[in-house]
Scaffold this motif. Structure first.
Motif, PDB file in Angstrom:
ATOM      1  N   GLY A  68       7.460 -37.819  19.699  1.00 56.19           N
ATOM      2  CA  GLY A  68       6.506 -37.237  18.753  1.00 56.19           C
ATOM      3  C   GLY A  68       5.059 -37.376  19.188  1.00 56.19           C
ATOM      4  O   GLY A  68       4.763 -37.844  20.300  1.00 56.19           O
ATOM      5  N   GLY A  86      -1.530 -39.725  10.907  1.00 57.16           N
ATOM      6  CA  GLY A  86      -2.673 -39.556  11.814  1.00 57.16           C
ATOM      7  C   GLY A  86      -3.993 -39.635  11.063  1.00 57.16           C
ATOM      8  O   GLY A  86      -4.995 -40.171  11.571  1.00 57.16           O
ATOM      9  N   LEU A 134       5.974 -47.351   7.862  1.00 56.24           N
ATOM     10  CA  LEU A 134       6.221 -48.649   8.500  1.00 56.24           C
ATOM     11  C   LEU A 134       5.003 -49.547   8.340  1.00 56.24           C
ATOM     12  O   LEU A 134       3.865 -49.099   8.548  1.00 56.24           O
ATOM     13  N   GLY A 191       4.813 -37.970   9.362  1.00 60.21           N
ATOM     14  CA  GLY A 191       4.566 -38.434  10.725  1.00 60.21           C
ATOM     15  C   GLY A 191       3.073 -38.414  10.988  1.00 60.21           C
ATOM     16  O   GLY A 191       2.284 -38.713  10.091  1.00 60.21           O
ATOM     17  N   THR A 192       2.683 -38.020  12.192  1.00 59.81           N
ATOM     18  CA  THR A 192       1.262 -37.874  12.494  1.00 59.81           C
ATOM     19  C   THR A 192       0.667 -36.884  11.488  1.00 59.81           C
ATOM     20  O   THR A 192      -0.376 -37.112  10.898  1.00 59.81           O
ATOM     21  N   LYS A 219      10.648 -42.234  19.301  1.00 57.11           N
ATOM     22  CA  LYS A 219      11.707 -42.963  18.621  1.00 57.11           C
ATOM     23  C   LYS A 219      13.010 -42.805  19.419  1.00 57.11           C
ATOM     24  O   LYS A 219      13.348 -41.683  19.822  1.00 57.11           O
ATOM     25  N   SER A 227       5.036 -43.350   9.201  1.00 60.30           N
ATOM     26  CA  SER A 227       3.824 -43.691   8.446  1.00 60.30           C
ATOM     27  C   SER A 227       4.100 -44.718   7.347  1.00 60.30           C
ATOM     28  O   SER A 227       3.172 -45.376   6.871  1.00 60.30           O
ATOM     29  N   THR A 261       2.698 -39.361  18.010  1.00 61.03           N
ATOM     30  CA  THR A 261       2.179 -40.730  18.066  1.00 61.03           C
ATOM     31  C   THR A 261       3.203 -41.712  18.625  1.00 61.03           C
ATOM     32  O   THR A 261       2.876 -42.597  19.407  1.00 61.03           O
ATOM     33  N   LEU A 262       4.470 -41.539  18.224  1.00 61.64           N
ATOM     34  CA  LEU A 262       5.506 -42.501  18.606  1.00 61.64           C
ATOM     35  C   LEU A 262       6.730 -41.801  19.194  1.00 61.64           C
ATOM     36  O   LEU A 262       7.071 -40.677  18.785  1.00 61.64           O
TER      37      LEU A 262
HETATM   38  P1  ADP Z   1       5.284 -38.480  15.149  1.00 59.12           P
HETATM   39  O1  ADP Z   1       6.695 -37.994  15.353  1.00 59.12           O
HETATM   40  O2  ADP Z   1       4.311 -37.390  14.860  1.00 59.12           O
HETATM   41  O3  ADP Z   1       4.846 -39.425  16.225  1.00 59.12           O
HETATM   42  P2  ADP Z   1       5.944 -40.652  13.280  1.00 59.12           P
HETATM   43  O4  ADP Z   1       6.961 -40.381  12.229  1.00 59.12           O
HETATM   44  O5  ADP Z   1       6.383 -41.509  14.424  1.00 59.12           O
HETATM   45  O6  ADP Z   1       5.316 -39.281  13.759  1.00 59.12           O
HETATM   46  O7  ADP Z   1       4.671 -41.305  12.559  1.00 59.12           O
HETATM   47  C1  ADP Z   1       3.454 -41.573  13.215  1.00 59.12           C
HETATM   48  C2  ADP Z   1       2.610 -42.462  12.302  1.00 59.12           C
HETATM   49  O8  ADP Z   1       3.278 -43.721  12.125  1.00 59.12           O
HETATM   50  C3  ADP Z   1       1.252 -42.840  12.839  1.00 59.12           C
HETATM   51  O9  ADP Z   1       0.286 -41.850  12.579  1.00 59.12           O
HETATM   52  C4  ADP Z   1       0.959 -44.138  12.091  1.00 59.12           C
HETATM   53  O10 ADP Z   1       0.397 -43.868  10.811  1.00 59.12           O
HETATM   54  C5  ADP Z   1       2.345 -44.732  11.865  1.00 59.12           C
HETATM   55  N1  ADP Z   1       2.708 -45.886  12.721  1.00 59.12           N
HETATM   56  C6  ADP Z   1       3.708 -46.760  12.427  1.00 59.12           C
HETATM   57  N2  ADP Z   1       3.800 -47.718  13.359  1.00 59.12           N
HETATM   58  C7  ADP Z   1       2.845 -47.465  14.288  1.00 59.12           C
HETATM   59  C8  ADP Z   1       2.447 -48.109  15.499  1.00 59.12           C
HETATM   60  N3  ADP Z   1       3.041 -49.218  15.930  1.00 59.12           N
HETATM   61  N4  ADP Z   1       1.434 -47.559  16.212  1.00 59.12           N
HETATM   62  C9  ADP Z   1       0.826 -46.437  15.785  1.00 59.12           C
HETATM   63  N5  ADP Z   1       1.164 -45.790  14.648  1.00 59.12           N
HETATM   64  C10 ADP Z   1       2.160 -46.281  13.893  1.00 59.12           C
END
Ligand code: ADP
Length: 267
Positions: A8, A122, A229, A98-99, A13, A227, A10-11
């Motif tokens: 994704g 985000g 977490l 998510g972001t 998985k 978000s 930001t993260l």
């Molecule tokens: P995406 O698929 O867009 O990456 P996620 O469902 O993984 O979305 O969610 C991203 C969001 O999770 C970030 O914007 C932040 O708010 C939150 N988040 C949770 N844990 C972390 C982490 N360890 N580092 C950065 N962001 C995190």
């Protein structure tokens, strides 16, 4: 051995399945090369990808990976989780915070995207940084948990000042709207500002979700996404606001892995 990976914004998985056992892990999206190194250690593994960085990750790994569309993968993952939780739903909304935030309607075996909003994880990180200078996610959310947004947000009851309100007085009339009324007497802490930012995101996400729920006659809104977490405050805002507006919130444990699990199951 099978890997389902949702790369994704930001993260990243990762769901790994081996001998009937499932394990979950996550990396920052900036660590995509580390994830590729991990996969290089298992050249015979079956790999399924999804998410915006899936094609880039594919270019770094030896496996010829299966790829699925993010929304289909997320839906499949949610259905798999709901089955395992023995909580099947027939007509519901799922909101992936998510972001950014994406909202979907599910009826039976069919999902369609019902909308979205740029308010999401985000925004919590970006606005949080602008308000406080804090960029570390865990520090930011821990600080927000100590905040109080009562002097920052304007509620309906503040406007009506004891008069009978046409809608519940506890509803927010204007996020950040009380600041100009309280600024002479109140010192806002970083924690208070962050709590207000998370409140604005949570209430926006909920409002858009429940509008979709109303449009499609759904009772439940299933919330997933990283978000939530380490961010009990966001969860609390979304849960309470969904209930206040007359709908049923449902949070799935490990729900942020829905895309990763779903693409693995679609393979
Ligand atoms: P995406 O698929 O867009 O990456 P996620 O469902 O993984 O979305 O969610 C991203 C969001 O999770 C970030 O914007 C932040 O708010 C939150 N988040 C949770 N844990 C972390 C982490 N360890 N580092 C950065 N962001 C995190």
């Amino acid at each position: 051995m099978k890997f389902g990976i949702d790369a994704g914004g930001t993260l990243i998985k990762i769901v790994k399945e081996e001998n009937g056992e499932r394990t979950f892990s996550k990396y920052l999206s900036t660590e995509v090369e580390t994830v590729a190194e991990l996969l290089q250690q298992y050249p015979d593994a079956e790999v399924a990808l999804t998410g915006g960085k899936a094609t880039y990750l594919q270019s770094l790994i030896p496996q010829d990976a299966f790829q699925s569309i993010e929304f289909d993968a997320t839906f499949k993952g949610i259905q798999t989780f709901l089955e395992q939780l023995n909580h099947p739903l027939e007509n519901y909304i799922f909101t992936n915070v998510g972001t950014g935030t994406s909202i979907h309607h599910v009826k039976g075996e069919v999902q369609e995207r019902a909308g979205g909003t740029g308010a999401g994880g985000g925004m919590i990180q970006g606005l949080g940084y602008l308000l406080t200078g804090e960029a570390d996610y865990e520090t930011l959310t821990a600080l927000a948990a100590k905040g109080d947004r009562d002097d920052i947000d304007l509620k309906v009851k503040h406007i009506y000042k004891g008069d009978k309100t046409p809608i519940p007085g506890e509803l927010t009339a204007a996020n950040f709207g009380r600041v100009l009324h309280t600024k002479e007497t109140v010192q806002y802490t970083d924690a208070d500002k962050l709590a207000a930012a998370i409140g604005a995101v949570g209430e926006t996400v909920t409002t858009v979700s429940i509008h979709a729920a109303r449009e499609f006659g759904a009772e439940y809104v299933v919330y997933i996404g990283s978000s939530f977490l380490s961010n009990e405050l966001l969860k609390k805002v979304v849960m309470n606001y969904t209930v206040l507006r007359g709908f049923k919130p449902y949070f799935i444990e490990n729900g942020e892995y829905s895309g990763a699990l779903g693409t693995l199951k679609l393979m």
